[in-house]
Design a protein around this motif. Structure first.
Motif, PDB file in Angstrom:
ATOM      1  N   UNK A  36      59.762  85.838  63.250  1.00 27.02           N
ATOM      2  CA  UNK A  36      58.609  86.620  62.819  1.00 27.02           C
ATOM      3  C   UNK A  36      58.698  88.076  63.264  1.00 27.02           C
ATOM      4  N   UNK A  37      59.362  88.286  64.393  1.00 31.26           N
ATOM      5  CA  UNK A  37      59.446  89.639  64.935  1.00 31.26           C
ATOM      6  C   UNK A  37      60.774  90.313  64.614  1.00 31.26           C
ATOM      7  N   UNK A  38      61.493  89.773  63.633  1.00 35.78           N
ATOM      8  CA  UNK A  38      62.624  90.497  63.085  1.00 35.78           C
ATOM      9  C   UNK A  38      63.965  90.254  63.731  1.00 35.78           C
ATOM     10  N   UNK A  39      64.074  89.212  64.554  1.00 36.91           N
ATOM     11  CA  UNK A  39      65.358  88.875  65.170  1.00 36.91           C
ATOM     12  C   UNK A  39      66.066  87.783  64.366  1.00 36.91           C
ATOM     13  N   UNK A  40      67.348  87.951  64.123  1.00 38.17           N
ATOM     14  CA  UNK A  40      68.159  86.854  63.625  1.00 38.17           C
ATOM     15  C   UNK A  40      68.319  85.839  64.755  1.00 38.17           C
ATOM     16  N   UNK A  41      68.205  84.566  64.417  1.00 35.21           N
ATOM     17  CA  UNK A  41      68.238  83.495  65.410  1.00 35.21           C
ATOM     18  C   UNK A  41      69.443  82.590  65.151  1.00 35.21           C
ATOM     19  N   UNK A  42      70.161  82.249  66.208  1.00 37.60           N
ATOM     20  CA  UNK A  42      71.265  81.304  66.132  1.00 37.60           C
ATOM     21  C   UNK A  42      70.915  80.095  66.991  1.00 37.60           C
ATOM     22  N   UNK A  43      70.681  78.960  66.346  1.00 39.24           N
ATOM     23  CA  UNK A  43      70.414  77.712  67.055  1.00 39.24           C
ATOM     24  C   UNK A  43      71.716  76.929  67.156  1.00 39.24           C
ATOM     25  N   UNK A  44      72.036  76.445  68.332  1.00 35.69           N
ATOM     26  CA  UNK A  44      73.346  75.846  68.554  1.00 35.69           C
ATOM     27  C   UNK A  44      73.231  74.490  69.243  1.00 35.69           C
ATOM     28  N   UNK A  45      74.239  73.665  69.029  1.00 40.56           N
ATOM     29  CA  UNK A  45      74.411  72.422  69.785  1.00 40.56           C
ATOM     30  C   UNK A  45      75.670  72.560  70.623  1.00 40.56           C
ATOM     31  N   UNK A  46      75.551  72.319  71.911  1.00 43.27           N
ATOM     32  CA  UNK A  46      76.712  72.425  72.795  1.00 43.27           C
ATOM     33  C   UNK A  46      77.874  71.548  72.305  1.00 43.27           C
ATOM     34  N   UNK A  47      79.101  71.852  72.733  1.00 45.33           N
ATOM     35  CA  UNK A  47      80.205  70.954  72.423  1.00 45.33           C
ATOM     36  C   UNK A  47      79.883  69.526  72.866  1.00 45.33           C
ATOM     37  N   UNK A  48      80.277  68.559  72.052  1.00 48.13           N
ATOM     38  CA  UNK A  48      80.068  67.142  72.363  1.00 48.13           C
ATOM     39  C   UNK A  48      78.595  66.783  72.498  1.00 48.13           C
ATOM     40  N   UNK A  49      77.766  67.487  71.745  1.00 48.52           N
ATOM     41  CA  UNK A  49      76.310  67.312  71.842  1.00 48.52           C
ATOM     42  C   UNK A  49      75.692  67.407  70.455  1.00 48.52           C
ATOM     43  N   UNK A  50      74.812  66.483  70.098  1.00 52.42           N
ATOM     44  CA  UNK A  50      74.100  66.588  68.838  1.00 52.42           C
ATOM     45  C   UNK A  50      75.038  66.613  67.646  1.00 52.42           C
ATOM     46  N   UNK A  51      74.998  67.711  66.894  1.00 55.16           N
ATOM     47  CA  UNK A  51      75.816  67.847  65.692  1.00 55.16           C
ATOM     48  C   UNK A  51      77.217  68.374  65.972  1.00 55.16           C
ATOM     49  N   UNK A  52      77.537  68.559  67.248  1.00 54.28           N
ATOM     50  CA  UNK A  52      78.881  68.996  67.650  1.00 54.28           C
ATOM     51  C   UNK A  52      79.663  67.776  68.132  1.00 54.28           C
ATOM     52  N   UNK A  53      80.756  67.422  67.462  1.00 55.10           N
ATOM     53  CA  UNK A  53      81.394  66.116  67.690  1.00 55.10           C
ATOM     54  C   UNK A  53      81.966  65.940  69.096  1.00 55.10           C
ATOM     55  N   UNK A  54      82.003  64.671  69.490  1.00 51.34           N
ATOM     56  CA  UNK A  54      82.659  64.255  70.726  1.00 51.34           C
ATOM     57  C   UNK A  54      83.818  63.339  70.372  1.00 51.34           C
ATOM     58  N   UNK A  55      84.976  63.587  70.962  1.00 53.15           N
ATOM     59  CA  UNK A  55      86.129  62.712  70.785  1.00 53.15           C
ATOM     60  C   UNK A  55      86.091  61.662  71.887  1.00 53.15           C
ATOM     61  N   UNK A  56      85.827  60.390  71.564  1.00 55.31           N
ATOM     62  CA  UNK A  56      85.789  59.342  72.588  1.00 55.31           C
ATOM     63  C   UNK A  56      87.055  59.356  73.445  1.00 55.31           C
ATOM     64  N   UNK A  57      86.837  59.203  74.739  1.00 53.22           N
ATOM     65  CA  UNK A  57      87.948  59.274  75.678  1.00 53.22           C
ATOM     66  C   UNK A  57      88.001  60.588  76.420  1.00 53.22           C
ATOM     67  N   UNK A  58      87.246  61.594  75.944  1.00 49.84           N
ATOM     68  CA  UNK A  58      87.164  62.884  76.635  1.00 49.84           C
ATOM     69  C   UNK A  58      85.970  62.831  77.573  1.00 49.84           C
ATOM     70  N   UNK A  59      86.221  62.602  78.856  1.00 50.06           N
ATOM     71  CA  UNK A  59      85.115  62.413  79.775  1.00 50.06           C
ATOM     72  C   UNK A  59      84.322  61.185  79.370  1.00 50.06           C
ATOM     73  N   UNK A  60      83.015  61.217  79.635  1.00 51.20           N
ATOM     74  CA  UNK A  60      82.142  60.105  79.246  1.00 51.20           C
ATOM     75  C   UNK A  60      80.748  60.653  78.994  1.00 51.20           C
ATOM     76  N   UNK A  61      79.920  59.844  78.346  1.00 52.41           N
ATOM     77  CA  UNK A  61      78.580  60.256  77.974  1.00 52.41           C
ATOM     78  C   UNK A  61      77.534  59.606  78.878  1.00 52.41           C
ATOM     79  N   UNK A  62      76.478  60.356  79.175  1.00 52.49           N
ATOM     80  CA  UNK A  62      75.325  59.821  79.895  1.00 52.49           C
ATOM     81  C   UNK A  62      74.074  60.212  79.114  1.00 52.49           C
ATOM     82  N   UNK A  63      72.938  59.596  79.455  1.00 51.06           N
ATOM     83  CA  UNK A  63      71.692  59.890  78.759  1.00 51.06           C
ATOM     84  C   UNK A  63      70.525  59.794  79.730  1.00 51.06           C
ATOM     85  N   UNK A  64      69.420  60.466  79.400  1.00 51.35           N
ATOM     86  CA  UNK A  64      68.204  60.430  80.210  1.00 51.35           C
ATOM     87  C   UNK A  64      67.377  59.190  79.874  1.00 51.35           C
ATOM     88  N   UNK A  65      66.733  58.608  80.879  1.00 47.46           N
ATOM     89  CA  UNK A  65      65.774  57.524  80.677  1.00 47.46           C
ATOM     90  C   UNK A  65      64.371  58.117  80.519  1.00 47.46           C
TER      91      UNK A  65
END
Length: 382
Positions: A107-136
């Motif tokens: 609204x105030x005239x800024x271009x906005x870039x919304x991002x998903x971190x690597x291996x997060x959300x819409x950014x793919x994770x290759x199974x076997x690279x580290x491991x995944x955890x989640x919040x309860x």
């Protein structure tokens, strides 16, 4: 035009006048319809061998959603980097359906870039690279949404701004919890991948501001260190900290380089693995705050980050309230041009760690915009 109208509705920034001519008002651009596009950036190919077969994959790329206002008032956009378990969607609207920060800055005239971190959300994770955890649900309630009920740190009882009860099965809590995604459990993998991906993003889009939240704070410091000519300013919402050693609710030694786990540039050099960073412990300012680990004097200078203006924002009731002042002191001691927006001292009370989703989120966004425009932003001629 219909698609743009529907998109504006989804952002919570469109009303019946949305298709009328655009005009600038005292509160922003009325009748805003944003243009939307996305791309992926960063990433590299790796070969993975299993048995007698070797396959090639891409790892480390990030999803970027670019939202452009019809009238770009400011030449530099804002890159939003969410914290642990979050994605770029958390800046679109609040869990109770109000205007999010993406809409506010559009609204105030800024271009906005919304991002998903690597291996997060819409950014793919290759199974076997580290491991995944989640919040309860308990993690979310006790740290973010119902902190007064758990009362785990001195300021927790002051939390009043979360919309709804903050407890599981409350409709607002359900809407928020549904957005929580898995995250990389290995912090070194996470920091390395994030620093690489967001540096690639800055190289692609050119000068911009970084707005980081929580876990992403360290990544913002790394990108500012790598590209001080492109990062025009960093807004760090309760960045990962405090320096060198965790405070509640986390434990253990982290951030070997003071504010990051991996290398940032100091002058004189901090030595291999920061072994030349000498530290001292400074007593807490009062019983509601933690002691601070700072550099021993004479302090080494964060020579690249010293070129980037920084705003650290901390809420009254967050688990960061006892220690974010230590991060501010550390940055200032190392030569960084840092401003501390301690929300209760600015007359904004009752917020927790998810301040950008809470009842008064627009009031906080206004303070950040004031800092941007007073400190680092240059507007196009009107």
């Amino acid at each position: 035009m219909l698609l743009l109208y529907v998109f504006a509705l989804s952002l919570g920034i469109c009303n019946a006048a949305a298709l009328s001519p655009f005009r600038k008002s005292g509160r922003g651009i009325e009748g805003l319809v944003a243009a939307r596009e996305y791309f992926y950036v960063g990433g590299e190919y790796v070969n993975v061998t299993s048995g007698n077969t070797t396959n090639q994959y891409m790892v480390g790329q990030i999803y970027v959603e670019k939202l452009t206002p019809p009238i770009i008032t400011y030449p530099h956009g804002i890159v939003f980097v969410a914290g642990a378990g979050q994605t770029g969607t958390n800046f679109l609207t609040t869990p109770d359906g109000r205007q999010g920060w993406a809409s506010y800055f559009l609204e105030h005239g800024y271009t906005v870039y919304l991002t998903d971190q690597p291996e997060r959300g819409r950014s793919p994770w290759l199974p076997g690279t580290g491991s995944m955890v989640a919040f309860s649900t308990r993690d979310i309630e006790s740290l973010f949404t119902a902190t007064a009920a758990y009362n785990l740190w001195p300021q927790a009882r002051l939390h009043t701004q979360w919309p709804g009860s903050g407890r599981a099965k409350d409709p607002v809590f359900n809407a928020f919890f549904a957005t929580q995604v898995q995250l990389q459990s290995d912090r070194l993998i996470s920091e390395a991948n994030n620093a690489k991906a967001y540096t690639a993003l800055m190289d692609r889009i050119g000068p911009a501001y970084l707005l980081t939240h929580s876990q992403a704070g360290a990544y913002g410091w790394r990108v500012g260190d790598a590209r001080p000519g492109l990062v025009k300013g960093i807004v760090a919402l309760e960045p990962s900290g405090p320096p060198f050693e965790n405070a509640f609710p986390f434990e253990g030694r982290e951030r070997t380089w003071g504010i990051t786990d991996l290398e940032v540039v100091y002058e004189p050099s901090a030595g291999p693995n920061a072994t030349d960073l000498e530290t001292v412990t400074v007593p807490a300012v009062d019983a509601n705050h933690t002691a601070c680990i700072l550099q021993a004097e004479p302090a080494k200078r964060l020579s690249n980050l010293a070129k980037v203006p920084v705003l650290v924002v901390t809420s009254e009731a967050s688990f960061h309230a006892p220690y974010d002042y230590c991060t501010v002191k550390y940055l200032g001691q190392a030569g960084v041009n840092v401003t501390f927006l301690d929300l209760p001292k600015a007359g904004i009370y009752g917020n927790g760690h998810m301040m950008f989703m809470e009842r008064n989120n627009v009031e906080i966004a206004m303070k950040i915009r004031d800092w941007l425009e007073a400190t680092v932003t240059v507007a196009f001629p009107s």
